[in-house]
Design a protein around this motif. Structure first.
Motif, PDB file in Angstrom:
ATOM      1  N   LEU A  45      69.911  -3.529  25.649  1.00  0.00           N
ATOM      2  CA  LEU A  45      69.472  -2.659  26.736  1.00  0.00           C
ATOM      3  C   LEU A  45      69.042  -1.319  26.152  1.00  0.00           C
ATOM      4  O   LEU A  45      69.851  -0.600  25.569  1.00  0.00           O
ATOM      5  CB  LEU A  45      70.596  -2.451  27.756  1.00  0.00           C
ATOM      6  N   THR A  47      67.961   2.228  27.181  1.00  0.00           N
ATOM      7  CA  THR A  47      67.984   3.080  28.359  1.00  0.00           C
ATOM      8  C   THR A  47      68.337   4.511  27.964  1.00  0.00           C
ATOM      9  O   THR A  47      68.489   4.826  26.775  1.00  0.00           O
ATOM     10  CB  THR A  47      68.960   2.527  29.411  1.00  0.00           C
ATOM     11  N   ARG A  49      70.909   7.400  28.043  1.00  0.00           N
ATOM     12  CA  ARG A  49      72.324   7.703  28.231  1.00  0.00           C
ATOM     13  C   ARG A  49      72.661   9.170  28.007  1.00  0.00           C
ATOM     14  O   ARG A  49      73.730   9.629  28.401  1.00  0.00           O
ATOM     15  CB  ARG A  49      73.171   6.852  27.284  1.00  0.00           C
ATOM     16  N   GLU A  61      72.982  -0.086  32.931  1.00  0.00           N
ATOM     17  CA  GLU A  61      73.889  -1.093  32.375  1.00  0.00           C
ATOM     18  C   GLU A  61      74.729  -1.768  33.453  1.00  0.00           C
ATOM     19  O   GLU A  61      74.844  -3.004  33.435  1.00  0.00           O
ATOM     20  CB  GLU A  61      74.788  -0.468  31.309  1.00  0.00           C
ATOM     21  N   LEU A  64      72.446  -4.374  35.166  1.00  0.00           N
ATOM     22  CA  LEU A  64      72.218  -5.539  34.320  1.00  0.00           C
ATOM     23  C   LEU A  64      73.476  -6.388  34.219  1.00  0.00           C
ATOM     24  O   LEU A  64      73.426  -7.626  34.362  1.00  0.00           O
ATOM     25  CB  LEU A  64      71.769  -5.075  32.932  1.00  0.00           C
ATOM     26  N   ASP A  65      74.592  -5.732  33.996  1.00  0.00           N
ATOM     27  CA  ASP A  65      75.864  -6.440  33.859  1.00  0.00           C
ATOM     28  C   ASP A  65      76.230  -7.190  35.141  1.00  0.00           C
ATOM     29  O   ASP A  65      76.717  -8.325  35.096  1.00  0.00           O
ATOM     30  CB  ASP A  65      76.962  -5.445  33.493  1.00  0.00           C
ATOM     31  N   ILE A  85      75.909  -7.559  26.173  1.00  0.00           N
ATOM     32  CA  ILE A  85      74.960  -6.449  26.290  1.00  0.00           C
ATOM     33  C   ILE A  85      75.218  -5.449  25.173  1.00  0.00           C
ATOM     34  O   ILE A  85      76.341  -4.980  24.996  1.00  0.00           O
ATOM     35  CB  ILE A  85      75.084  -5.746  27.655  1.00  0.00           C
ATOM     36  N   VAL A  87      73.814  -1.754  23.887  1.00  0.00           N
ATOM     37  CA  VAL A  87      73.042  -0.641  24.445  1.00  0.00           C
ATOM     38  C   VAL A  87      72.524   0.278  23.341  1.00  0.00           C
ATOM     39  O   VAL A  87      73.235   0.573  22.376  1.00  0.00           O
ATOM     40  CB  VAL A  87      73.897   0.176  25.435  1.00  0.00           C
ATOM     41  N   ASP A  89      70.637   4.139  23.138  1.00  0.00           N
ATOM     42  CA  ASP A  89      70.337   5.353  23.889  1.00  0.00           C
ATOM     43  C   ASP A  89      69.056   5.989  23.366  1.00  0.00           C
ATOM     44  O   ASP A  89      68.935   6.273  22.173  1.00  0.00           O
ATOM     45  CB  ASP A  89      71.515   6.324  23.741  1.00  0.00           C
ATOM     46  N   SER A 326      68.139   3.019  38.924  1.00  0.00           N
ATOM     47  CA  SER A 326      68.362   2.356  37.638  1.00  0.00           C
ATOM     48  C   SER A 326      69.155   1.063  37.785  1.00  0.00           C
ATOM     49  O   SER A 326      68.963   0.126  37.005  1.00  0.00           O
ATOM     50  CB  SER A 326      69.058   3.301  36.657  1.00  0.00           C
ATOM     51  N   GLN A 327      70.040   0.974  38.776  1.00  0.00           N
ATOM     52  CA  GLN A 327      70.727  -0.299  39.024  1.00  0.00           C
ATOM     53  C   GLN A 327      69.726  -1.371  39.401  1.00  0.00           C
ATOM     54  O   GLN A 327      69.836  -2.520  38.959  1.00  0.00           O
ATOM     55  CB  GLN A 327      71.756  -0.125  40.135  1.00  0.00           C
ATOM     56  N   GLY A 330      67.868  -2.477  36.273  1.00  0.00           N
ATOM     57  CA  GLY A 330      68.761  -3.258  35.430  1.00  0.00           C
ATOM     58  C   GLY A 330      68.958  -4.662  35.972  1.00  0.00           C
ATOM     59  O   GLY A 330      68.925  -5.646  35.229  1.00  0.00           O
TER      60      GLY A 330
END
Length: 410
Positions: A45, A47, A49, A61, A64-65, A85, A87, A89, A326-327, A330
């Motif tokens: 991922l 993204t 952060r 995250e 996606l999760d 996953i 991640v 940044d 963003s959710q 994801g």
């Protein structure tokens, strides 16, 4: 309105389009290929952060999760595979996006990359050259030109990849139905924002709506909008289109109301979701505004939105089930990765995954999109959008725009 900035969405479709020439090491190739049932599918991922844009991407995250965990709980075709996953940044910069993509592909050797970042344009050249063997899915809202190049390893997890050279009847027909005669619009002084504005204005041109006040010189993120408010007021516009971040949009709308200007329609390209509702001043300023959504709003209460909302409550700690910006991105990225595995075969290699997905025409984000996405085409002939008005602390879907669809104007 300055206090809204930390809570507002950092919608990256309005960020500068830039080309970053990247010099990078090569990718080792088809990692994760040929894995058997029960083996781990490592998803990278990319993204934001940390840094100035991080507040708008904290949900990437968890979104996606939540999709991956919901899939395994429901016992889907490939649910015996484990998902991990990893991640990276981007630190709110194109250079950080490049470094993050290199880390995921070269060091972590992920099976696929999911990008939910406004700075992917900084990594896009590397991803499509040295990293071309790694499937990459994402929202394409960074406007990197590689999203519109045929046959590469990029797959948009949205109903259509933004192509600002195309014009659709969607917005023009919407405003004509409201009796709009004059339109005002404000964009940032960058290509993505100004191009998005011009695309929509061409739609209103086609139905005879005149341009009353147009401004594409606003610095990114600025809330110094006094002159803009005065310009809109003096123009006689009865509608306003805002392809800019919510903090700036709400500053303009607040100024117009203080000046006694009441427009028939104020449409914001960004702002739908839990991010805006988290700020009481933002909610107050946004009353009566219309917000655009690419997918079915949660408030339509369809099987697809119920599934999404329930998963966010169960796996992402969402009290309401209303997704943040963003959710959503994801979740959609995760859903597309799952779909690609099911189409290609649960133990598919990276090359098999990409070949199968590139030929696919059946994905619709689990029913959240109005139309199925064809990965054989880069642009669509029909554009469909959902629109909601904010009333109190509730987004109310517009009956005439649930969805509203327009055809491409040749």
């Amino acid at each position: 309105m300055r206090g809204l900035r930390k809570k507002a969405i950092r919608m990256a479709g309005v960020l500068c389009v830039a080309a970053l020439a990247a010099v990078a090491c090569g990718n080792d190739g088809d990692s994760g290929g040929g894995a058997g049932p029960g083996d781990t599918v490592k998803i990278g991922l990319l993204t934001t952060r940390s840094g100035s844009a991080s507040a708008g991407f904290v949900g990437a995250e968890p979104g996606l999760d939540a999709r991956l965990k919901a899939y395994q709980a429901e016992g889907g075709k490939c649910s015996d595979r484990k998902f991990e996953i990893v991640v990276a940044d981007d630190q709110s910069s194109p250079q950080g996006a490049l470094a993050g993509a290199q880390k995921l592909i070269q060091q972590d050797k992920v099976f696929a990359v999911a990008e939910v970042t406004p700075y992917f344009f900084g990594a896009a050249k590397y991803v499509t050259t040295s990293g071309k063997d790694t499937p990459t899915v994402g929202g394409a809202f960074d406007s990197a030109p590689q999203w519109l190049e045929p046959g590469n390893n990029l797959f948009g997890s949205v109903p259509n990849i933004p192509d600002f050279s195309k014009t659709y009847t969607t917005y023009g027909e919407f405003w004509r139905g409201l009796g709009i005669t004059k339109i005002a619009s404000v964009a940032y002084d960058n290509q993505a924002s100004s191009s998005a504005m011009e695309q929509v204005l061409r739609s209103s041109d086609k139905v005879g709506i005149s341009r009353a006040y147009i401004n594409d010189t606003l610095p990114l993120g600025s809330t110094d909008v006094g002159a803009i408010v005065l310009g809109i007021k003096n123009s006689g516009a009865d509608a306003l289109y805002l392809p800019i971040n919510p903090d700036t949009s709400l500053a303009i709308v607040g100024g117009l109301r203080q000046a006694g200007v009441n427009l028939k329609s104020i449409v914001s390209a960004t702002g739908y979701g839990a991010d805006l509702l988290a700020s009481d001043p933002a909610v107050q300023a946004a009353q009566g505004m219309t917000f655009v959504s690419l997918a079915q709003p949660t408030e339509l209460n369809t099987p697809a939105t119920q599934k999404f909302a329930n998963a966010l409550k169960q796996y992402a700690g969402s009290p309401s089930g209303l997704p943040s910006f963003s959710q959503s991105y994801g979740w959609w990225a995760g859903d597309l990765l799952i779909h690609g595995l099911e189409v290609a075969g649960c133990d598919a290699s990276q090359s098999e995954f990409m070949a199968a997905l590139r030929a696919d025409k059946t994905w619709d984000a689990g029913g959240q999109y109005a139309n199925k996405v064809s990965f054989t085409e880069l642009t669509v002939q029909t554009e469909c959008l959902y629109m909601t008005d904010l009333s109190g602390k509730t987004f109310v879907p517009l009956p005439q725009a649930s969805p509203i669809c327009g055809s491409q104007i040749k």
